[in-house]
Design a protein around this motif. Sequence first.
Motif, PDB file in Angstrom:
ATOM      1  N   ALA A 193       0.796  -1.231   0.000  1.00  0.00           N
ATOM      2  CA  ALA A 193       0.000   0.000   0.000  1.00  0.00           C
ATOM      3  C   ALA A 193       0.832   1.287   0.000  1.00  0.00           C
ATOM      4  CB  ALA A 193      -0.928  -0.023   1.206  1.00  0.00           C
ATOM      5  N   GLY A 194       1.745   1.410   0.958  1.00  0.00           N
ATOM      6  CA  GLY A 194       2.498   2.655   1.083  1.00  0.00           C
ATOM      7  C   GLY A 194       3.369   2.914  -0.122  1.00  0.00           C
ATOM      8  N   LEU A 195       3.997   1.851  -0.619  1.00  0.00           N
ATOM      9  CA  LEU A 195       4.888   2.028  -1.770  1.00  0.00           C
ATOM     10  C   LEU A 195       4.081   2.337  -3.035  1.00  0.00           C
ATOM     11  CD1 LEU A 195       7.577   2.080  -3.182  1.00  0.00           C
ATOM     12  CD2 LEU A 195       7.585  -0.424  -3.204  1.00  0.00           C
ATOM     13  N   ILE A 196       2.914   1.734  -3.163  1.00  0.00           N
ATOM     14  CA  ILE A 196       2.078   2.050  -4.328  1.00  0.00           C
ATOM     15  C   ILE A 196       1.707   3.546  -4.295  1.00  0.00           C
ATOM     16  CG2 ILE A 196      -0.219   1.680  -5.340  1.00  0.00           C
ATOM     17  CD1 ILE A 196       0.051  -1.290  -4.628  1.00  0.00           C
ATOM     18  N   GLY A 197       1.416   4.052  -3.100  1.00  0.00           N
ATOM     19  CA  GLY A 197       1.114   5.486  -2.964  1.00  0.00           C
ATOM     20  C   GLY A 197       2.314   6.335  -3.366  1.00  0.00           C
ATOM     21  N   ALA A 198       3.485   5.992  -2.835  1.00  0.00           N
ATOM     22  CA  ALA A 198       4.692   6.767  -3.166  1.00  0.00           C
ATOM     23  C   ALA A 198       4.980   6.672  -4.659  1.00  0.00           C
ATOM     24  CB  ALA A 198       5.881   6.255  -2.353  1.00  0.00           C
ATOM     25  N   THR A 234      -7.185  -1.862  -5.135  1.00  0.00           N
ATOM     26  CA  THR A 234      -7.547  -2.038  -3.719  1.00  0.00           C
ATOM     27  C   THR A 234      -6.826  -1.072  -2.775  1.00  0.00           C
ATOM     28  OG1 THR A 234      -8.138  -4.341  -4.142  1.00  0.00           O
ATOM     29  CG2 THR A 234      -7.784  -3.738  -1.854  1.00  0.00           C
ATOM     30  N   ALA A 235      -5.527  -0.889  -2.966  1.00  0.00           N
ATOM     31  CA  ALA A 235      -4.786  -0.021  -2.029  1.00  0.00           C
ATOM     32  C   ALA A 235      -5.243   1.429  -2.198  1.00  0.00           C
ATOM     33  CB  ALA A 235      -3.292  -0.141  -2.271  1.00  0.00           C
ATOM     34  N   VAL A 236      -5.757   2.004  -1.120  1.00  0.00           N
ATOM     35  CA  VAL A 236      -6.333   3.348  -1.210  1.00  0.00           C
ATOM     36  C   VAL A 236      -5.234   4.421  -1.263  1.00  0.00           C
ATOM     37  CG1 VAL A 236      -6.578   3.847   1.260  1.00  0.00           C
ATOM     38  CG2 VAL A 236      -8.312   4.650  -0.341  1.00  0.00           C
ATOM     39  N   ASN A 237      -4.021   4.049  -0.882  1.00  0.00           N
ATOM     40  CA  ASN A 237      -2.907   5.008  -0.930  1.00  0.00           C
ATOM     41  C   ASN A 237      -2.675   5.551  -2.335  1.00  0.00           C
ATOM     42  OD1 ASN A 237      -2.556   3.003   1.235  1.00  0.00           O
ATOM     43  ND2 ASN A 237      -0.897   4.358   1.846  1.00  0.00           N
ATOM     44  N   ASN A 267       3.454  -9.417   2.885  1.00  0.00           N
ATOM     45  CA  ASN A 267       4.586  -8.553   3.197  1.00  0.00           C
ATOM     46  C   ASN A 267       4.088  -7.146   3.448  1.00  0.00           C
ATOM     47  OD1 ASN A 267       6.684  -6.366   1.884  1.00  0.00           O
ATOM     48  ND2 ASN A 267       7.646  -7.832   3.230  1.00  0.00           N
ATOM     49  N   ALA A 268       3.999  -6.803   4.723  1.00  0.00           N
ATOM     50  CA  ALA A 268       3.730  -5.419   5.091  1.00  0.00           C
ATOM     51  C   ALA A 268       5.003  -4.893   5.737  1.00  0.00           C
ATOM     52  CB  ALA A 268       2.535  -5.325   6.023  1.00  0.00           C
ATOM     53  N   GLY A 269       6.116  -5.198   5.091  1.00  0.00           N
ATOM     54  CA  GLY A 269       7.432  -4.793   5.568  1.00  0.00           C
ATOM     55  C   GLY A 269       7.904  -3.553   4.825  1.00  0.00           C
ATOM     56  N   TRP A 270       9.201  -3.287   4.936  1.00  0.00           N
ATOM     57  CA  TRP A 270       9.695  -2.046   4.315  1.00  0.00           C
ATOM     58  C   TRP A 270       9.558  -2.100   2.803  1.00  0.00           C
ATOM     59  CZ3 TRP A 270      14.031  -1.674   1.087  1.00  0.00           C
ATOM     60  CH2 TRP A 270      14.927  -2.761   1.092  1.00  0.00           C
ATOM     61  N   LEU A 271       9.547  -3.314   2.238  1.00  0.00           N
ATOM     62  CA  LEU A 271       9.357  -3.420   0.784  1.00  0.00           C
ATOM     63  C   LEU A 271       7.963  -2.982   0.347  1.00  0.00           C
ATOM     64  CD1 LEU A 271      11.198  -6.804   0.224  1.00  0.00           C
ATOM     65  CD2 LEU A 271      11.875  -4.597  -0.772  1.00  0.00           C
ATOM     66  N   ALA A 272       7.016  -2.991   1.279  1.00  0.00           N
ATOM     67  CA  ALA A 272       5.650  -2.574   0.941  1.00  0.00           C
ATOM     68  C   ALA A 272       5.438  -1.083   1.185  1.00  0.00           C
ATOM     69  CB  ALA A 272       4.641  -3.375   1.756  1.00  0.00           C
ATOM     70  N   PHE A 273       6.489  -0.429   1.707  1.00  0.00           N
ATOM     71  CA  PHE A 273       6.414   1.013   2.000  1.00  0.00           C
ATOM     72  C   PHE A 273       7.677   1.659   1.449  1.00  0.00           C
ATOM     73  CE2 PHE A 273       3.389  -0.888   4.770  1.00  0.00           C
ATOM     74  CZ  PHE A 273       2.373   0.039   4.842  1.00  0.00           C
ATOM     75  N   VAL A 274       7.981   2.832   1.933  1.00  0.00           N
ATOM     76  CA  VAL A 274       9.227   3.472   1.497  1.00  0.00           C
ATOM     77  C   VAL A 274      10.371   3.009   2.409  1.00  0.00           C
ATOM     78  CG1 VAL A 274      10.385   5.706   1.206  1.00  0.00           C
ATOM     79  CG2 VAL A 274       8.004   5.409   0.463  1.00  0.00           C
ATOM     80  N   ASP A 275      10.040   2.788   3.674  1.00  0.00           N
ATOM     81  CA  ASP A 275      11.027   2.286   4.639  1.00  0.00           C
ATOM     82  C   ASP A 275      10.293   1.715   5.859  1.00  0.00           C
ATOM     83  OD1 ASP A 275      13.475   1.705   5.702  1.00  0.00           O
ATOM     84  OD2 ASP A 275      14.257   3.741   5.618  1.00  0.00           O
ATOM     85  N   PRO A 282      -0.481   3.266   8.286  1.00  0.00           N
ATOM     86  CA  PRO A 282      -0.399   4.719   8.347  1.00  0.00           C
ATOM     87  C   PRO A 282      -1.760   5.324   8.019  1.00  0.00           C
ATOM     88  CG  PRO A 282       0.489   3.934   6.259  1.00  0.00           C
ATOM     89  CD  PRO A 282       0.062   2.719   7.037  1.00  0.00           C
ATOM     90  N   GLY A 283      -1.964   6.593   8.406  1.00  0.00           N
ATOM     91  CA  GLY A 283      -3.245   7.262   8.148  1.00  0.00           C
ATOM     92  C   GLY A 283      -3.618   7.254   6.674  1.00  0.00           C
ATOM     93  N   SER A 284      -2.622   7.183   5.801  1.00  0.00           N
ATOM     94  CA  SER A 284      -2.880   7.210   4.349  1.00  0.00           C
ATOM     95  C   SER A 284      -3.606   5.962   3.856  1.00  0.00           C
ATOM     96  CB  SER A 284      -1.559   7.376   3.597  1.00  0.00           C
ATOM     97  OG  SER A 284      -0.634   6.390   4.027  1.00  0.00           O
ATOM     98  N   SER A 285      -3.704   4.923   4.687  1.00  0.00           N
ATOM     99  CA  SER A 285      -4.406   3.700   4.256  1.00  0.00           C
ATOM    100  C   SER A 285      -5.856   3.649   4.727  1.00  0.00           C
ATOM    101  CB  SER A 285      -3.667   2.454   4.756  1.00  0.00           C
ATOM    102  OG  SER A 285      -2.416   2.343   4.131  1.00  0.00           O
ATOM    103  N   PHE A 286      -6.329   4.731   5.386  1.00  0.00           N
ATOM    104  CA  PHE A 286      -7.750   4.767   5.759  1.00  0.00           C
ATOM    105  C   PHE A 286      -8.584   5.227   4.574  1.00  0.00           C
ATOM    106  CE2 PHE A 286      -6.230   5.132  10.225  1.00  0.00           C
ATOM    107  CZ  PHE A 286      -6.993   4.092  10.762  1.00  0.00           C
TER     108      PHE A 286
END
Length: 369
Positions: free
Chosen positions: A56-61, A97-100, A170-178, A282-286
């Motif tokens: 989710a987070g990385l897709i947003g970034a 699906t990912a709202v980010n 994987n909701a690890g750093w690979l799924a986000f920026v860090d 993170p709040g960005s996934s609400f």
Amino acid sequence: MRVGKHHFRTIWLDELDPRIVQIIDQRNLPHEFNIEDLRTVDDMVTAIKDMHVRGAGLIGAAAGYGMYLAALHSGSFKSPYNHLLDAADLLTASRPTAVNLSWAINRQLKTLTHHHSYEQIVQSTKTMAQTIADEDARACFQIGQHGLPLIRDLSLLKTGAVVNILTHCNAGWLAFVDHGSATAPIYAAHDAHIKIHVWVDETRPRNQGARLTAWELEQHGVPYTVITDNAGGHLMQNGLVDLVIVGTDRTTYTGDVANKTGTYLKALAAHDNQVPFYVALPGSSFDWETADGVNDIPIEQRAGEEVKFIQGLSHQGLTSVLLTPSESPAINYAFDVTPARLVTGLITERGLCHADEESILALFPEGRA
Ligand code: MRU
């Protein structure tokens, strides 16, 4: 995050040529570590759709940087702003699906109008892409700090014996920026010298657990064991799981949680065995607009081929092999929704809360708007 001796983020601007966005291409991890250069918004759409980047987070970034790439190439269009609107549509359609994804695109668009020049559009989208990425990394770090006491308390309860944590996908750093979301409290606990061990669901069909979470945990030195997706219930019945922490691609403001398919079954098993089930985000996934996650969150359906084939390392290198009869039908729901009633709590960058509207909006009052 650590890869060998180096610190990496999952996405960044090329230091020598800031017109290029660089990503860790996740498709062949853990067997190949490749960095890919992305130059156009179409490159970014492909990277998101075909899961060179994911989570989710990385897709947003990535969507944020995708808008910057679109801006760079908007100079030859009659209206650079209209070109950006087209790019926004392309990116929005890349994964549902990912709202980010839409959150990041909307943040980009909100700062711009038809009146901005090409130069202003480039500067604004570049700054915003970097802000989104930095905020994502910071939020995940904070999730780690807020989730740490949960693990510390369990460790105290067990008088220092190993705390067993189960995670899915994987909701690890690979799924986000860090840092990651579900993994951030795990890394924080490990760094605080609390004895932990992680059960890693393999997460069919793309095996993000077996390939990515296992690799991440290994890089960080966290003890872990990969299990089949269906083993969690047995482990919980036998007292071998103290805590479940998963991530989410979208959580409604009422607390329903969309996450990688199979999460719901873990939540049911956790509920039946009184194992605390936490969701880190993170709040960005609400999703501030959807009340009924089970019925209204769009669930991505991916190619049945992902179910029929499995990829791994053979003597010939990376290979994909067929598991089923070649003509077998297969269906591939990539996510499922865990109803709020099965969620013990949410771990966010602003602290812990219950998975209900009142608690969520108390932490994120801006969600009311
Ligand atoms: O299909 P993916 O790999 O993009 O799915 C996302 C996930 O990895 C999971 O659902 C994850 O647990 C939540 S994303 C932080």
